[in-house]
Design a protein around this motif. Sequence first.
Motif, PDB file in Angstrom:
ATOM      1  N   GLY B 155      35.882 -18.066 -28.036  1.00 10.22           N
ATOM      2  CA  GLY B 155      35.619 -18.767 -26.789  1.00 10.22           C
ATOM      3  C   GLY B 155      36.390 -20.072 -26.675  1.00 10.22           C
ATOM      4  N   GLU B 156      36.590 -20.731 -27.796  1.00 10.13           N
ATOM      5  CA  GLU B 156      37.310 -22.003 -27.779  1.00 10.13           C
ATOM      6  C   GLU B 156      38.777 -21.806 -27.421  1.00 10.13           C
ATOM      7  OE1 GLU B 156      34.413 -24.092 -31.130  1.00 10.13           O
ATOM      8  OE2 GLU B 156      36.225 -23.019 -31.737  1.00 10.13           O
ATOM      9  N   VAL B 157      39.374 -20.773 -27.985  1.00  6.63           N
ATOM     10  CA  VAL B 157      40.783 -20.524 -27.687  1.00  6.63           C
ATOM     11  C   VAL B 157      40.926 -19.984 -26.256  1.00  6.63           C
ATOM     12  CG1 VAL B 157      42.822 -19.191 -28.348  1.00  6.63           C
ATOM     13  CG2 VAL B 157      41.408 -20.242 -30.110  1.00  6.63           C
ATOM     14  N   ARG B 158      39.962 -19.162 -25.847  1.00  5.20           N
ATOM     15  CA  ARG B 158      39.990 -18.700 -24.460  1.00  5.20           C
ATOM     16  C   ARG B 158      39.874 -19.882 -23.494  1.00  5.20           C
ATOM     17  NH1 ARG B 158      39.372 -14.115 -21.142  1.00  5.20           N
ATOM     18  NH2 ARG B 158      39.454 -14.927 -19.015  1.00  5.20           N
ATOM     19  N   ALA B 159      39.045 -20.856 -23.851  1.00  8.77           N
ATOM     20  CA  ALA B 159      38.904 -22.041 -22.993  1.00  8.77           C
ATOM     21  C   ALA B 159      40.218 -22.817 -22.891  1.00  8.77           C
ATOM     22  CB  ALA B 159      37.791 -22.942 -23.533  1.00  8.77           C
ATOM     23  N   LEU B 160      40.980 -22.822 -23.976  1.00  8.84           N
ATOM     24  CA  LEU B 160      42.300 -23.476 -23.926  1.00  8.84           C
ATOM     25  C   LEU B 160      43.207 -22.754 -22.934  1.00  8.84           C
ATOM     26  CD1 LEU B 160      43.192 -24.059 -27.688  1.00  8.84           C
ATOM     27  CD2 LEU B 160      42.924 -25.835 -25.940  1.00  8.84           C
TER      28      LEU B 160
END
Lengths: 268, 268
Positions: B155-160
Amino acid sequence: MTCLVRVVAVGVPGGSGGPAAHGIRDVAGAPGARPGDAGGMGDDEPLERQIRFVLEADRLKTVARQSRITDGSRHENSAEHSWHLALMALALAAHAPAGTDLTRVLAMLLVHDMVEIDAGDLFLYSDSAALARQEEAERAAADRIFAILPDPQDGEVRALWDEFEQRRTPEARFARALDRLQPMLLNMQTGGGTWVAHGVTVEQVLAKVTLIEEGSAALGRYARAMIATAVAQGFLQAGSGPGTAGSGPEATGPGQGTDVAVAGPPAG
Amino acid sequence: MTCLVRVVAVGVPGGSGGPAAHGIRDVAGAPGARPGDAGGMGDDEPLERQIRFVLEADRLKTVARQSRITDGSRHENSAEHSWHLALMALALAAHAPAGTDLTRVLAMLLVHDMVEIDAGDLFLYSDSAALARQEEAERAAADRIFAILPDPQDGEVRALWDEFEQRRTPEARFARALDRLQPMLLNMQTGGGTWVAHGVTVEQVLAKVTLIEEGSAALGRYARAMIATAVAQGFLQAGSGPGTAGSGPEATGPGQGTDVAVAGPPAG
């Protein structure tokens, strides 16, 4: 997690608003001046020098490495390799020692191979004389390439390259660990890759695993288990090999490569 | 200079010391499973998933872009392009707005094109229907590719990636500015490059300069001066062009492209 901003907060007086922005001039005297260069005034303005550095960097896309990309279709180049390492630093950041400054890891990985624009890439398991010549060529390349940047950024980026080479900080050790791990991953995906192509032995590979372990305990364990799988699959064999494992600048001492037990292949 | 460590300090419980490190398994069901994959147990361990993500990423090296590298010898691929952008972020960091978090800029640039593994690269000046289809394909690709990572890193990388696409933060705007500037630099070095190859007009290019200006005032000025040089050299001509400049998802409004004066070419 600390965040050193030495690279970020570079002072570039006048660089953000000066009137120097104009067409591009290639690096004076550098090989490969190309059609399309647009001359102009103010070539010593910081922004102009930074753009020249960015254009010079483009040449790294033409430096071929020994490894093949995972589909086996061609050799990897040093520019995309540098991207892959930086992406690995992001994806595997949790396996770096506590307190590791990821920004500096990323910055080191992004610039560490730029010297290959002049010096080319040398196979890891080359003999010690070739490795020494390479080291000299890379220092000369660093002198030339990083000096394209304006003062004081040139010295700051050069310091990043030196830090990576000297492998004394946790950031450099983690970055170097990734640089060792990545070709192993590619070899596992390409039927043994450079191991098979060059007849590299398990002892030679194990001698280099120390570099991974010193950067990340978890990645070191992963690498050892992967080597065991490579042995089980016949990608790596025991023997003295073609090169001089343990004699390069990164050697960790005689015998280091052979006194480490290889774990059995994983089940499943 | 702030330093958000959201990406850095990902929680990967057990990922640093678990017994799961072993051989590599390719992404289950993904196209392109290759010889050399080494199966094993514990495929859902965080480190295993991160390594699978790293191997999946390798495929970006085979995605061709429209731009040619500066020596003109071949098309650029999206992996080396991503490296070039991240290096630009380092070299040109001084031209980002004060307070820009460089770590997040770098992280965004490193992952922003990974969706092209599934969706391919689309030329910037394609028509609006093609751009809309591409946007849909890229979202589906983001759903698949970033989910390879363990929770909560996925989710963190998707948010980026979302942040880069939405272009609302200074970090995203600076990253996007670099993504627009870099192909212009390549075009200037390759006799007009994609501008000449596709008959792109000065109005179309000017319509996209807003994206650079919104990320960095200094780089926006640089881009405008470069466009003036491109006009002077005959790389760009006035006209309606083949595509639909101003109609894509990044359009800034009708007429935006043509009501901006083109500065004269620089002296010298």
